[in-house]
Enzyme design. Structure first.
Site, PDB file in Angstrom:
ATOM      1  CG  ASP A  15      -1.805   1.152   1.359  1.00 25.49           C
ATOM      2  OD1 ASP A  15      -2.314   1.562   0.409  1.00 25.49           O
ATOM      3  OD2 ASP A  15      -1.855   1.839   2.608  1.00 25.49           O
ATOM      4  CB  SER A  16       0.240   4.804  -0.931  1.00 26.93           C
ATOM      5  OG  SER A  16      -1.011   4.808   0.023  1.00 26.93           O
ATOM      6  CB  CYS A  78      -2.789   0.919  -2.524  1.00 21.63           C
ATOM      7  SG  CYS A  78      -2.780   2.740  -2.842  1.00 21.63           S
ATOM      8  CD  GLU A 158      -2.779   8.376   7.333  1.00 26.06           C
ATOM      9  OE1 GLU A 158      -2.002   9.373   7.478  1.00 26.06           O
ATOM     10  OE2 GLU A 158      -2.732   7.969   6.345  1.00 26.06           O
ATOM     11  CB  CYS A 190     -10.058   4.893  -0.232  1.00 24.46           C
ATOM     12  SG  CYS A 190      -8.714   5.613   0.780  1.00 24.46           S
ATOM     13  CG  HIS A 192      -7.110   5.958   4.664  1.00 22.36           C
ATOM     14  ND1 HIS A 192      -6.279   5.035   3.967  1.00 22.36           N
ATOM     15  CD2 HIS A 192      -6.321   6.480   5.857  1.00 22.36           C
ATOM     16  CE1 HIS A 192      -4.914   5.637   4.257  1.00 22.36           C
ATOM     17  NE2 HIS A 192      -4.875   6.348   5.151  1.00 22.36           N
TER      18      HIS A 192
HETATM   19  N1  DGL Z   1      -4.112   3.852  -0.012  1.00 23.10           N
HETATM   20  C1  DGL Z   1      -4.676   4.755  -0.711  1.00 23.10           C
HETATM   21  C2  DGL Z   1      -5.865   4.309  -1.475  1.00 23.10           C
HETATM   22  O1  DGL Z   1      -6.459   3.185  -0.996  1.00 23.10           O
HETATM   23  C3  DGL Z   1      -5.086   6.211   0.171  1.00 23.10           C
HETATM   24  C4  DGL Z   1      -3.916   6.824   0.545  1.00 23.10           C
HETATM   25  C5  DGL Z   1      -3.083   7.576  -0.514  1.00 23.10           C
HETATM   26  O2  DGL Z   1      -3.837   8.521  -0.959  1.00 23.10           O
HETATM   27  O3  DGL Z   1      -2.110   7.151  -0.693  1.00 23.10           O
HETATM   28  O4  DGL Z   1      -6.439   4.840  -2.457  1.00 23.10           O
END
Ligand code: DGL
Length: 271
Positions: A15-16, A78, A158, A190, A192
């Protein structure tokens, strides 16, 4: 390599940043004997507002790192990477199975939407890519997809404002146009957003099925591991490793909220 040795290798999840831990949590619950290596690019998060070329380059780098760890399966946790760089992962993976949250979420949304009306929320890059709508239309050509970018949700989650009046008002504002279309389901597109599920359930109302791509990805992973003969049996405790690109402190603190348990050892990758 024996079949047991092949199956005992880890699943690589990436993931990012921190958010992909929602997918790891679902995997731990659904597949408790599987070893997992998680990679979070915490030094370069967020990806959701970056260009496609940049995300492709980062995705290639992370994929290569996980392949060097000899993973047996890759899971793109991600949504943003899955939306614009899934082809990069597929091209590098060799024979290793690759799953992503968009495939899992699109399938679940179609199955949960008898009226064919599907809402999708995600980062601006995910929504602009149209990746969910494309995949949903491949599965059900008659489906109607209504998408909405929700860029404020990532920082709110977050911050830990999971049930805060500001988050509630933000959700009401973002969801208004999608809910006006009387959707059957809403894809939480997403990493989150699963943490906002109780609040989003309130805002969306009981008639809208929320599609949690973390849960559906874990389900799809279980299916694929069985199909490929890669499922890890037995009762030995699973081994979890976490790699991040920034100093691990923030990842460790916030990560426990995403994972619902303590993280253990986190290592920093110095690129
Ligand atoms: N992990 C990213 C997603 O699922 C969200 C956080 C980001 O913007 O990097 O799209």
């Amino acid at each position: 390599m024996t079949a047991d040795a092949r199956a005992s290798r880890s699943i690589g999840v990436f993931d990012s940043g921190i958010g992909g831990l929602t997918v790891v949590r679902a995997l731990m619950e659904r597949l408790p004997f599987e070893n997992i290596i998680y990679f979070g690019d915490t030094a370069r998060v967020p990806y959701g507002v970056k260009s496609v070329a940049t995300i492709e380059q980062f995705t290639a780098q992370i994929t290569d790192f996980l392949l060097q760890q000899d993973v047996k399966m890759l899971i793109v946790a991600c949504n943003t990477m899955a939306a614009v760089a899934a082809h990069i992962v597929a091209a590098r993976a060799g024979g290793i199975p690759v799953l992503d949250v968009i495939e899992a979420g699109a399938r679940a949304a179609v199955a949960a939407s008898p009226g064919g009306r599907i809402g999708v929320i995600g980062t601006p890059t995910t929504v602009n890519s149209n990746a969910y709508a494309r995949r949903i239309h491949e599965l059900d050509a008659g489906a109607r997809v209504y998408s909405q970018a929700c860029p404020l949700f990532v920082p709110l989650v977050e911050e830990g404002w999971l049930d805060h009046p500001v988050t509630r008002m933000t959700a009401q504002e973002y969801l208004r146009p999608v809910l006006a279309e009387e959707v059957d389901s809403l894809v939480l597109g997403c990493t989150h957003y699963p943490l906002l599920k109780p609040l989003l359930r309130d805002v969306a109302g009981p008639g809208v099925k929320l599609i949690d791509s973390a849960l559906t990805t874990a389900e799809l992973a279980a299916e694929r591991l069985n199909d490929c003969g890669l499922a890890q049996g037995g009762s030995a405790p699973a081994n979890y490793r976490y790699y991040v690109t920034d100093v691990p402190l923030r990842f460790q603190t916030i990560g426990e909220r995403f994972l619902g348990r303590s993280l253990g050892r986190v290592e920093r990758v110095d690129w």
